[in-house]
Design a protein around this motif. Structure first.
Motif, mmCIF file in Angstrom:
data_model
loop_
_atom_site.group_PDB
_atom_site.id
_atom_site.type_symbol
_atom_site.label_atom_id
_atom_site.label_comp_id
_atom_site.label_asym_id
_atom_site.label_seq_id
_atom_site.Cartn_x
_atom_site.Cartn_y
_atom_site.Cartn_z
ATOM 1 N N ALA A 220 -15.806 -10.613 -9.136
ATOM 2 C CA ALA A 220 -15.435 -11.884 -9.762
ATOM 3 C C ALA A 220 -14.806 -11.656 -11.139
ATOM 4 N N GLN A 221 -15.400 -10.739 -11.922
ATOM 5 C CA GLN A 221 -14.853 -10.430 -13.246
ATOM 6 C C GLN A 221 -13.426 -9.899 -13.125
ATOM 7 N N ASN A 222 -13.203 -9.018 -12.156
ATOM 8 C CA ASN A 222 -11.865 -8.442 -11.968
ATOM 9 C C ASN A 222 -10.842 -9.502 -11.586
ATOM 10 N N GLN A 223 -11.301 -10.574 -10.947
ATOM 11 C CA GLN A 223 -10.407 -11.660 -10.550
ATOM 12 C C GLN A 223 -10.276 -12.746 -11.617
ATOM 13 N N GLY A 224 -10.994 -12.572 -12.741
ATOM 14 C CA GLY A 224 -10.934 -13.563 -13.807
ATOM 15 C C GLY A 224 -11.617 -14.866 -13.452
ATOM 16 N N GLN A 225 -12.746 -14.755 -12.736
ATOM 17 C CA GLN A 225 -13.458 -15.947 -12.288
ATOM 18 C C GLN A 225 -14.949 -15.789 -12.544
ATOM 19 N N HIS A 226 -15.642 -16.928 -12.687
ATOM 20 C CA HIS A 226 -17.104 -16.851 -12.700
ATOM 21 C C HIS A 226 -17.591 -16.777 -11.254
ATOM 22 N N ILE A 227 -18.848 -16.444 -11.068
ATOM 23 C CA ILE A 227 -19.356 -16.109 -9.739
ATOM 24 C C ILE A 227 -19.399 -17.317 -8.806
ATOM 25 N N LEU A 228 -19.600 -18.526 -9.322
ATOM 26 C CA LEU A 228 -19.629 -19.699 -8.445
ATOM 27 C C LEU A 228 -18.264 -19.976 -7.834
ATOM 28 N N LYS A 229 -17.218 -19.688 -8.587
ATOM 29 C CA LYS A 229 -15.872 -19.907 -8.071
ATOM 30 C C LYS A 229 -15.477 -18.798 -7.100
ATOM 31 N N TYR A 230 -15.976 -17.592 -7.334
ATOM 32 C CA TYR A 230 -15.577 -16.446 -6.506
ATOM 33 C C TYR A 230 -16.360 -16.370 -5.201
ATOM 34 N N ASP A 231 -17.691 -16.469 -5.297
ATOM 35 C CA ASP A 231 -18.528 -16.404 -4.088
ATOM 36 C C ASP A 231 -19.872 -17.064 -4.386
ATOM 37 N N LYS A 232 -19.951 -18.366 -4.118
ATOM 38 C CA LYS A 232 -21.156 -19.117 -4.481
ATOM 39 C C LYS A 232 -22.351 -18.784 -3.596
ATOM 40 N N TYR A 233 -22.116 -18.068 -2.487
ATOM 41 C CA TYR A 233 -23.216 -17.768 -1.570
ATOM 42 C C TYR A 233 -23.842 -16.391 -1.799
ATOM 43 N N CYS A 234 -23.288 -15.587 -2.703
ATOM 44 C CA CYS A 234 -23.789 -14.223 -2.874
ATOM 45 C C CYS A 234 -25.087 -14.208 -3.684
ATOM 46 N N ARG A 235 -25.747 -13.053 -3.680
ATOM 47 C CA ARG A 235 -27.030 -12.914 -4.379
ATOM 48 C C ARG A 235 -26.870 -13.163 -5.879
ATOM 49 N N GLY A 236 -25.779 -12.694 -6.468
ATOM 50 C CA GLY A 236 -25.565 -12.876 -7.897
ATOM 51 C C GLY A 236 -25.467 -14.343 -8.279
ATOM 52 N N ALA A 237 -24.774 -15.142 -7.456
ATOM 53 C CA ALA A 237 -24.652 -16.572 -7.722
ATOM 54 C C ALA A 237 -26.015 -17.251 -7.664
ATOM 55 N N LYS A 238 -26.812 -16.878 -6.681
ATOM 56 C CA LYS A 238 -28.135 -17.486 -6.533
ATOM 57 C C LYS A 238 -29.041 -17.115 -7.709
ATOM 58 N N ASP A 239 -28.933 -15.861 -8.177
ATOM 59 C CA ASP A 239 -29.766 -15.430 -9.304
ATOM 60 C C ASP A 239 -29.419 -16.201 -10.573
ATOM 61 N N TYR A 240 -28.130 -16.313 -10.882
ATOM 62 C CA TYR A 240 -27.743 -17.014 -12.109
ATOM 63 C C TYR A 240 -27.986 -18.516 -11.998
ATOM 64 N N TYR A 241 -27.861 -19.065 -10.797
ATOM 65 C CA TYR A 241 -28.188 -20.480 -10.624
ATOM 66 C C TYR A 241 -29.689 -20.702 -10.844
ATOM 67 N N SER A 242 -30.516 -19.774 -10.351
ATOM 68 C CA SER A 242 -31.963 -19.873 -10.583
ATOM 69 C C SER A 242 -32.279 -19.796 -12.068
ATOM 70 N N LEU A 243 -31.560 -18.939 -12.790
ATOM 71 C CA LEU A 243 -31.752 -18.831 -14.239
ATOM 72 C C LEU A 243 -31.407 -20.154 -14.924
ATOM 73 N N SER A 244 -30.321 -20.780 -14.515
ATOM 74 C CA SER A 244 -29.935 -22.060 -15.133
ATOM 75 C C SER A 244 -31.004 -23.118 -14.890
ATOM 76 N N ARG A 245 -31.564 -23.150 -13.685
ATOM 77 C CA ARG A 245 -32.616 -24.120 -13.384
ATOM 78 C C ARG A 245 -33.875 -23.834 -14.206
ATOM 79 N N GLU A 246 -34.181 -22.549 -14.395
ATOM 80 C CA GLU A 246 -35.361 -22.182 -15.183
ATOM 81 C C GLU A 246 -35.194 -22.633 -16.640
#
Length: 382
Positions: A220-246
């Motif tokens: 995602a970084q190489n494509q100039g995008q945040h992870i939700l825009k690049y692949d919202k279903y991947c493990r990294g997206a779920k981890d950072y979304y969990s952090l935001s909820r926390e």
């Protein structure tokens, strides 16, 4: 307005990755977010493909010929997500401020004259403990310290803790901090050992969320995008979304809010949209395949007696040795149990009790693994 600085003087520890993706996930929760890039390397700015003539340097410097207010430099990234970009010239600011009184509070002064209506301001700091980082500590209400499960990260944590104490003493500004474990590789026993050491020193100062190693984040970084825009279903997206909820939950408790409906993950956009027409066909084929394969699976119950353990996982060849929510065992009295549906074959497995990998004491079938330890074996007949 909640101001959070994301700091670690060690480079390559996931600081900018956390700033960008946490901002995106907070915005997905309909929180208005401003990400301020005060790293002269401008990785957050470039990592979102932001191009701008004005930068945070023009806000903080008194020598610039393009003096600007914070609101003048803000660029939109997404709905609810803005950024105040950085540039390489920001590296000269430390010399500019060297002899000035109140140089540690320049960013704090900017915020005092700013009313952007943001719910969160995140500050991405440079990988050192210079004047820019001191400004970020002074301006922040709380700090996130991303660390890897490594010895060097532990040493960096201690140094940063001393700097925060110094700011508290000299500037009379006490700021709370929380440690975020990032780039966690659950395949390595070393990761769990280092996690235990971090918990021993900072247990009450740690986020429950752990960000695991995920190649999609780097892509995602190489494509100039945040992870939700690049692949919202991947493990990294779920981890950072969990952090935001926390983080939202912690802040809501401080304000006396007991419940807030979580936002849904974003819908598929742009180049993925034309594929929507084939989804029903794919779903039908997948359902048919599942119906064909299910009768071939056998349910196996795994259990281990560990009354003192706080967490127990089962990891093996059947789940690629992962220790995640899907492999977490359930405690019943003194036993930890997990039922799995497995296809015919022989599988190696081990239990992970509070980060310690052990073989199954109730199973006599074992084999040595390449590390000289014993793996338990389970055989599923046809």
């Amino acid at each position: 307005m909640r101001i959070i600085s994301i700091i670690n003087q060690k480079g390559g520890c996931g600081k900018t990755t956390t700033a960008v993706n946490l901002a995106a996930c907070l915005a997905q929760n309909k929180k208005k977010v401003l990400l301020i890039d005060i790293d002269p390397q401008a990785h957050a700015t470039y990592g979102l493909n932001i191009k701008a003539e004005l930068s945070i340097y023009d806000v903080l410097s008194k020598l610039t010929h393009k003096k600007a207010k914070l609101e003048d430099i803000i660029k939109k990234v997404d709905t609810y997500f803005d950024i105040a970009p950085s540039s390489i010239i920001l590296s000269t600011l430390e010399q500019e401020l060297a002899g000035e009184i109140g140089r540690e509070s320049r960013l704090w002064d900017v915020f005092n004259n700013f009313s952007g209506g943001y719910d969160y301001i995140l500050i991405d700091c440079p990988p050192n403990l210079g004047i820019l980082t001191i400004n970020a500590i002074r301006a922040a209400q709380s700090i996130i310290i991303p660390v890897e499960a490594s010895r060097f990260s532990l040493e960096g944590l201690s140094q940063l803790n001393e700097i925060m104490k110094l700011v508290a003493e000299r500037l009379d500004h006490h700021v709370d901090f929380k440690v975020l474990v990032v780039n966690f590789d659950s395949r390595l026993m070393h990761s769990f050992r280092m996690l235990d050491e971090i918990k021993a020193d900072f247990k009450e100062k740690m986020f429950d969320t752990i960000v695991h190693v995920n190649v999609r984040i780097k892509e995602a970084q190489n494509q100039g995008q945040h992870i939700l825009k690049y692949d919202k279903y991947c493990r990294g997206a779920k981890d950072y979304y969990s952090l935001s909820r926390e983080i939202i939950t912690i802040d809501n408790k401080k304000m006396g809010i007991t419940f807030e409906e979580p936002a849904e993950m974003p819908a598929i956009k742009s180049e993925e949209t034309p594929r929507a027409g084939i989804m029903p066909v794919l779903k039908e084929k997948m359902d048919k395949k599942i119906r064909e394969e299910l009768p071939k699976l056998s349910e196996v119950k795994f259990s281990i007696s560990a009354p003192e353990a706080a967490d127990v996982y089962i990891a093996g060849e059947f789940n690629n040795w992962k220790t995640d929510n899907d492999s977490r065992m359930i405690k019943k009295d003194n036993l930890w149990e997990k039922r799995l549906s497995l296809a015919p074959g022989t599988y190696r497995y081990r239990f992970v009790m509070d980060g310690n990998w052990v073989d199954d004491p109730g199973n006599p079938k074992k084999e040595k693994n390449p590390f000289g330890q014993l793996d338990s074996l389970v055989e599923i007949s046809k």
